[in-house]
Design a protein around this motif. Structure first.
Motif, PDB file in Angstrom:
ATOM      1  N   ALA A 122      69.407  47.370  14.253  1.00  0.00           N
ATOM      2  CA  ALA A 122      68.357  48.351  14.465  1.00  0.00           C
ATOM      3  C   ALA A 122      68.093  48.597  15.943  1.00  0.00           C
ATOM      4  CB  ALA A 122      67.085  47.897  13.769  1.00  0.00           C
ATOM      5  N   ASP A 123      68.229  47.560  16.792  1.00  0.00           N
ATOM      6  CA  ASP A 123      67.926  47.725  18.201  1.00  0.00           C
ATOM      7  C   ASP A 123      69.201  47.783  19.042  1.00  0.00           C
ATOM      8  OD1 ASP A 123      65.922  48.055  20.157  1.00  0.00           O
ATOM      9  OD2 ASP A 123      66.348  46.039  20.878  1.00  0.00           O
ATOM     10  N   TRP A 124      70.203  48.483  18.533  1.00  0.00           N
ATOM     11  CA  TRP A 124      71.483  48.545  19.246  1.00  0.00           C
ATOM     12  C   TRP A 124      71.347  49.234  20.596  1.00  0.00           C
ATOM     13  CZ3 TRP A 124      73.451  53.313  20.522  1.00  0.00           C
ATOM     14  CH2 TRP A 124      72.862  54.421  19.885  1.00  0.00           C
ATOM     15  N   THR A 125      70.327  50.075  20.776  1.00  0.00           N
ATOM     16  CA  THR A 125      70.145  50.769  22.051  1.00  0.00           C
ATOM     17  C   THR A 125      69.760  49.811  23.171  1.00  0.00           C
ATOM     18  OG1 THR A 125      67.851  51.224  21.487  1.00  0.00           O
ATOM     19  CG2 THR A 125      69.469  52.896  20.907  1.00  0.00           C
ATOM     20  N   HIS A 126      69.212  48.644  22.834  1.00  0.00           N
ATOM     21  CA  HIS A 126      68.748  47.725  23.869  1.00  0.00           C
ATOM     22  C   HIS A 126      69.900  47.256  24.746  1.00  0.00           C
ATOM     23  CE1 HIS A 126      65.578  45.418  25.615  1.00  0.00           C
ATOM     24  NE2 HIS A 126      66.238  44.295  25.475  1.00  0.00           N
ATOM     25  N   ASN A 127      71.080  47.054  24.136  1.00  0.00           N
ATOM     26  CA  ASN A 127      72.252  46.596  24.884  1.00  0.00           C
ATOM     27  C   ASN A 127      73.365  47.631  24.831  1.00  0.00           C
ATOM     28  OD1 ASN A 127      71.576  43.756  25.758  1.00  0.00           O
ATOM     29  ND2 ASN A 127      71.205  43.572  23.565  1.00  0.00           N
ATOM     30  N   SER A 128      72.998  48.878  24.853  1.00  0.00           N
ATOM     31  CA  SER A 128      73.984  49.954  24.835  1.00  0.00           C
ATOM     32  C   SER A 128      74.774  49.955  26.147  1.00  0.00           C
ATOM     33  CB  SER A 128      73.285  51.304  24.644  1.00  0.00           C
ATOM     34  OG  SER A 128      72.427  51.561  25.731  1.00  0.00           O
ATOM     35  N   PRO A 129      75.943  50.583  26.164  1.00  0.00           N
ATOM     36  CA  PRO A 129      76.754  50.595  27.400  1.00  0.00           C
ATOM     37  C   PRO A 129      76.204  51.498  28.490  1.00  0.00           C
ATOM     38  CG  PRO A 129      77.820  51.865  25.675  1.00  0.00           C
ATOM     39  CD  PRO A 129      76.649  51.196  25.023  1.00  0.00           C
ATOM     40  N   VAL A 130      75.103  52.169  28.231  1.00  0.00           N
ATOM     41  CA  VAL A 130      74.470  53.006  29.256  1.00  0.00           C
ATOM     42  C   VAL A 130      73.017  52.588  29.399  1.00  0.00           C
ATOM     43  CG1 VAL A 130      75.976  54.985  28.892  1.00  0.00           C
ATOM     44  CG2 VAL A 130      73.901  54.778  27.549  1.00  0.00           C
ATOM     45  N   GLY A 131      72.431  52.891  30.536  1.00  0.00           N
ATOM     46  CA  GLY A 131      71.034  52.572  30.761  1.00  0.00           C
ATOM     47  C   GLY A 131      70.115  53.620  30.154  1.00  0.00           C
ATOM     48  N   LEU A 132      69.054  53.173  29.490  1.00  0.00           N
ATOM     49  CA  LEU A 132      68.065  54.061  28.886  1.00  0.00           C
ATOM     50  C   LEU A 132      66.701  53.764  29.487  1.00  0.00           C
ATOM     51  CD1 LEU A 132      69.157  53.710  25.143  1.00  0.00           C
ATOM     52  CD2 LEU A 132      69.901  55.434  26.781  1.00  0.00           C
ATOM     53  N   PHE A 133      65.923  54.821  29.739  1.00  0.00           N
ATOM     54  CA  PHE A 133      64.589  54.609  30.280  1.00  0.00           C
ATOM     55  C   PHE A 133      63.668  55.727  29.815  1.00  0.00           C
ATOM     56  CE2 PHE A 133      66.693  57.328  33.351  1.00  0.00           C
ATOM     57  CZ  PHE A 133      65.731  58.245  33.709  1.00  0.00           C
ATOM     58  N   ALA A 134      62.362  55.493  29.962  1.00  0.00           N
ATOM     59  CA  ALA A 134      61.356  56.462  29.563  1.00  0.00           C
ATOM     60  C   ALA A 134      60.339  56.620  30.683  1.00  0.00           C
ATOM     61  CB  ALA A 134      60.663  56.022  28.278  1.00  0.00           C
ATOM     62  N   LEU A 135      59.870  57.854  30.879  1.00  0.00           N
ATOM     63  CA  LEU A 135      58.849  58.171  31.863  1.00  0.00           C
ATOM     64  C   LEU A 135      57.631  58.754  31.157  1.00  0.00           C
ATOM     65  CD1 LEU A 135      61.024  60.010  34.565  1.00  0.00           C
ATOM     66  CD2 LEU A 135      60.436  57.590  34.493  1.00  0.00           C
ATOM     67  N   ASN A 136      56.454  58.481  31.698  1.00  0.00           N
ATOM     68  CA  ASN A 136      55.266  59.134  31.162  1.00  0.00           C
ATOM     69  C   ASN A 136      55.050  60.461  31.878  1.00  0.00           C
ATOM     70  OD1 ASN A 136      54.203  58.506  33.653  1.00  0.00           O
ATOM     71  ND2 ASN A 136      52.954  56.815  32.900  1.00  0.00           N
ATOM     72  N   SER A 137      53.957  61.131  31.560  1.00  0.00           N
ATOM     73  CA  SER A 137      53.710  62.458  32.130  1.00  0.00           C
ATOM     74  C   SER A 137      53.529  62.425  33.642  1.00  0.00           C
ATOM     75  CB  SER A 137      52.466  63.069  31.472  1.00  0.00           C
ATOM     76  OG  SER A 137      51.337  62.214  31.688  1.00  0.00           O
ATOM     77  N   ALA A 138      53.130  61.263  34.164  1.00  0.00           N
ATOM     78  CA  ALA A 138      52.948  61.140  35.613  1.00  0.00           C
ATOM     79  C   ALA A 138      54.225  60.743  36.338  1.00  0.00           C
ATOM     80  CB  ALA A 138      51.850  60.118  35.907  1.00  0.00           C
ATOM     81  N   GLY A 139      55.332  60.619  35.599  1.00  0.00           N
ATOM     82  CA  GLY A 139      56.587  60.226  36.213  1.00  0.00           C
ATOM     83  C   GLY A 139      56.707  58.744  36.473  1.00  0.00           C
ATOM     84  N   VAL A 140      55.920  57.919  35.747  1.00  0.00           N
ATOM     85  CA  VAL A 140      55.955  56.465  35.899  1.00  0.00           C
ATOM     86  C   VAL A 140      56.905  55.882  34.863  1.00  0.00           C
ATOM     87  CG1 VAL A 140      54.597  54.353  35.848  1.00  0.00           C
ATOM     88  CG2 VAL A 140      53.612  56.447  36.801  1.00  0.00           C
ATOM     89  N   LEU A 141      57.740  54.934  35.291  1.00  0.00           N
ATOM     90  CA  LEU A 141      58.688  54.281  34.398  1.00  0.00           C
ATOM     91  C   LEU A 141      57.931  53.366  33.444  1.00  0.00           C
ATOM     92  CD1 LEU A 141      61.793  54.110  34.009  1.00  0.00           C
ATOM     93  CD2 LEU A 141      61.762  52.115  35.501  1.00  0.00           C
TER      94      LEU A 141
END
Length: 842
Positions: A214-233
């Motif tokens: 289910a959490d295969w994205t955690h160790n995916s071969p690419v980096g994943l990230f999310a930003l909020n509306s203020a551009g904060v990681l």
């Protein structure tokens, strides 16, 4: 203690069960019938108030009976609806879905008080129910109390600001039969509640081996990230964290710490775009390393906008393969990703250009090798032509045209410090674009320059040596004939003065020839084992005589300095020339300190100084350090060339340092110089340590040279004179015959060997030139060794090959007289050798 794993449908209800409800209906119904019968049949015996009371009770009983019946009917109706798959309301459906969800779910208020948990969460909490707490669902903080991590607090704070956040939690204790690693997501639920979701993080795949957990994205071969509306990681997967050098528990840094200013500006500019935005960037890790990456970003619309991003280029090659690289195939049938990896890992510079014309194209992509080669100047969007130093050679048009020819490479210079020589090759243009390959050839060009310089010095040396040989023979003939004339015109004769001027001029010319021979490494050396410290100590008095009063001499003797094998006189000459050069350099500064320092060094030190093919074993370093004006690079490159001088006309011949160079090279050593304008100069002489052979010992520094000068130059003996120069041979034979010697002449080594073979009387002395056409002097000595067992030998020459120096060093009974010499010197040497009193006199 209540069972926390009890499902929702088995929990106690505050309402009556259907069985109890039916029993009450029967009891109340019978009671109503009884009261009604009494009211009807016993009314005559009762007073009116009693009758009215009974009627009221009956009416109340009927009302209760009706309520019970209506409730049962409603229950049956609801049951029928459920049994008939009648869809309940949206809230019921949502609750049912959350209840059956495999991921543990929990709802709390903003202060953390538990309000509801689904079956998966109750099961998870049941594994930790032995903590002795109350029979209520435990909060998340209790389950992860031992970790001491602040992830839950950080997520709650993000939710309170209206954001959705996610973090990896520390592993729970337990065995591998249950999930122990979770990723926790927190999102607002209404105004006063928080919805928590625990997603298991499993490293393994399913039994099929192809479907990730289910959490295969955690160790995916690419980096994943999310930003909020203020551009904060606000969130990042493990791959992205690893590229930044962060642990799972470390807080995420600000964007300004991981991206450069231009990248952050690109992020801001992409706001509002409907499509996925892709741009190149440089990712900075915590250890200071920088990785070239590609960022793909998509902004989300809605009440709580934010962005989701993907980072390519975090593989072992450090370069992005592109989102669609794995889908494209080359004409050879090989996946494009393979070529991207090869492109990134190439040991030479590779760059992709935006256009077919390199003079106007910009850089689209490049590998890490090119970034290093250009000192970071190669960047996406930079003009390709700006990478080069066009002042160092031809213009870009000529260079790019040659680099574009098939099978040809152009020489260019990168604009770095120091400049880097490269070979540039262009791949054929395809699709309006092209690639360029750059190979660092700085070391090769430096070796080429050194080889060219070495060939130049060798050519000049051969020319100087050949000229010196012929010039010495001319000087020798002049010198001997002037000596003959001086015998006829003694002191007081009108011609005596002019003849002495000729002799003085010949002596000056002989000095120049000697320096040329030293540079060309054609001097005759008698190699001896010497202690450098003793030589310098014995030489100090003479050094002080050539230095001025403003120059202070400081000699520093190193410890455990091994002996060397060299010609003592030539070594003294080399150091003398360096000292004189240092004296002149310090004169403009008003004086200074001249330091001569010795030390023992390893072959690695000699190699590091720039010497090629250094032999193993110990080496001796002699440093001559001055505090003079110093030299720039252009002068340093020419100082060892003959006749090159920076002094005024008439103040130097330009042969001093050339002489030092030749002496050191002929001694098997190396000579280097370090100098900067205003910083003085350091000359370093490296000589191999002495390896003794049988019967060879160190020569004491204070050993006096035996140079007897007999008063009577007349003598007796039979001499064989071998000389290819007729003028020299004739005057020498004539002079020796006048002194009482029987002289037999030979014009070369072959004629001399014939004379020795046919002669029955034998010779007392062989006087032979060294360099002659055909059989030379050393060759004659070796060939006629059996015929010269009782014959002494004198070699005369102004030019000698290295092999003769070896012969002279090996044959201790051979004497050497360098040209040009006087008639008196020749007569003295002949008489001394025949008398067995001396070996040579330089």
């Amino acid at each position: 203690m209540a069972n926390l794993t009890e499902p929702v449908e088995t929990m106690k209800s505050p309402y009556l069960s259907p069985g109890v409800r039916r029993s009450l209906q029967w009891v109340i119904g019978l009671g109503v019938l009884s009261i009604s019968a009494v009211a009807l049949f016993a009314a005559s015996a009762m007073v009116w108030p009693g009758f009215i009371l009974l009627c009221g009770v009956a009416i109340a009983a009927f009302g209760l009976l009706y309520a019970l019946a209506a409730g049962e009917a409603a229950g049956r109706s609801m049951k029928e609806k459920i049994d008939c798959n009648t869809e309940p309301g949206p809230a019921g459906l949502a609750l049912e879905a959350l209840e059956t969800l495999e991921d543990p779910m929990l709802v709390t208020d903003r202060r953390g008080a538990v309000r509801w948990g689904n079956a998966a969460y109750r099961t998870l909490a049941g594994r930790f129910a032995s903590t002795g707490q109350a029979a209520t669902l435990p909060a998340l903080e209790r389950l992860w109390a031992a970790s001491g991590d602040g992830a839950i607090y950080r997520l709650a704070r993000a939710v309170r600001s209206g954001e959705v956040a996610r973090e990896r939690l520390p592993d729970l204790p337990g065995d591998d039969s249950h999930a122990r690693a979770y990723c926790l997501e927190a999102r607002p639920s209404g105004k006063d509640h928080i919805c928590w979701r625990l997603m298991p993080v499993l490293e393994a795949t399913s039994a099929a081996g192809s479907i990730p957990t289910a959490d295969w994205t955690h160790n995916s071969p690419v980096g994943l990230f999310a930003l909020n509306s203020a551009g904060v990681l606000t969130a990042a997967n493990a791959t992205f964290r690893k590229s930044l050098g962060l642990d799972t528990t470390d807080p995420l840094p600000p964007l300004a710490d991981i991206f450069d200013t231009s990248t952050i500006q690109e992020l801001e500019k992409s706001r509002g775009d409907d499509d996925v935005c892709r741009f190149d960037a440089q990712l900075s890790a915590q250890d200071g390393s920088i990785n070239d990456v590609v960022v793909s970003l998509a902004w989300e619309d809605g009440k709580k906008p934010g962005a989701r991003g993907v980072v390519y280029g975090l593989t072992a090659t450090g370069q992005p393969g592109g989102a669609g690289a794995s889908k494209s195939v080359t004409t050879d049938g090989m996946p494009d990703r393979i070529f991207d990896d090869m492109f990134a890992a190439a040991p030479f510079g590779v760059v992709r250009l935006s256009g077919a014309d390199p003079t106007t194209a910009t850089i689209e992509d490049m590998n890490s090798a090119l970034v290093k080669m250009t000192d970071g100047q190669a960047k996406v969007g930079a003009a390709f032509v700006d990478l080069f130093d066009w002042d160092a050679g031809r213009g870009p048009k000529d260079v790019f045209e040659k680099a574009s020819r098939k099978g040809d490479a152009a020489e260019a210079v990168l604009k770095t410090d120091p400049p880097m020589d490269i070979h540039l090759v262009f791949a054929p243009a395809k699709g309006g674009k092209r690639a360029a390959y750059m190979i660092d050839v700085t070391a090769w060009k430096e070796l080429e320059r050194q080889l060219s310089q070495g060939n130049k010095m060798q050519a000049v040396g051969q020319l100087a040596g050949g000229v010196a040989h012929d010039f010495n023979n001319l000087l020798q003939a002049i010198r001997l004939n002037v000596d003959e004339l001086l015998g006829r015109h003694p002191v007081g004769d009108p011609s005596y003065g002019e003849l002495q001027v000729i002799n003085q001029t010949v002596a000056r010319a002989a000095g120049l020839v000697k320096k040329l021979l030293a540079f060309s490494r054609k001097q005759t050396f008698r190699m001896e084992a010497l202690d450098v410290s003793d030589v310098l100590s014995d030489f100090t008095v003479l050094l002080r005589q050539i230095l001025e009063e403003t120059v202070r001499l400081d000699i520093v003797h190193g410890r455990d300095v091994p002996a060397i094998r060299a010609d003592k006189g030539q070594l003294e000459t080399a150091i003398m020339n360096l000292a004189a050069n240092a004296r002149d350099a310090m004169r403009e500064n008003g004086g200074g300190t001249l330091t001569i320092r010795t030390s023992a060094v390893t072959p690695d030190v000699v190699t590091a100084a720039g010497a090629p093919d250094v032999d193993d074993g110990d080496w001796v370093q002699i440093e001559v350090i001055d505090e003079g004006t110093g030299m720039d690079e252009q002068i340093r490159a020419k100082i060892f060339e003959p006749f090159f001088t920076t002094k005024a006309v008439g103040q130097g011949t330009g042969l001093g340092l050339a002489t030092v160079y030749g002496i050191v090279k002929q001694s098997g050593g190396f000579l280097f110089v370090d100098s900067e304008i205003g910083q003085g100069s350091i000359f370093r002489i490296f000589l191999p340590a002495f390896v003794p052979v049988e019967g060879e010992e160190l020569v004491p520094a204070d050993q006096p040279k035996v140079d007897p000068k007999p008063a009577d130059l007349a003598g007796k003996g039979r001499l064989l004179l071998v000389e290819d120069e007729d003028a020299v041979r004739t005057i020498a034979a004539k002079t020796l015959a006048k002194r009482g010697y029987e002289v037999v002449e030979a014009c070369d080594g072959e004629e001399a060997f014939e004379i020795l073979s046919e002669d029955e009387e034998g010779f007392d002395l062989l006087v032979s030139d060294v360099v002659m056409p055909g059989l030379d002097g050393p060759g004659l000595l070796e060939k006629a060794a059996d015929l010269l067992t009782n014959t002494r030998v004198i070699f005369i020459s102004g030019y000698a090959e290295e092999q003769f120096s070896d012969t002279l060093s090996r044959e201790r009974d051979v004497s050497f007289l360098p040209k040009p010499f006087t008639l008196t010197q020749l007569a003295e040497r002949v008489k001394s050798v025949l008398a067995g009193e001396t070996r040579d006199a330089a």
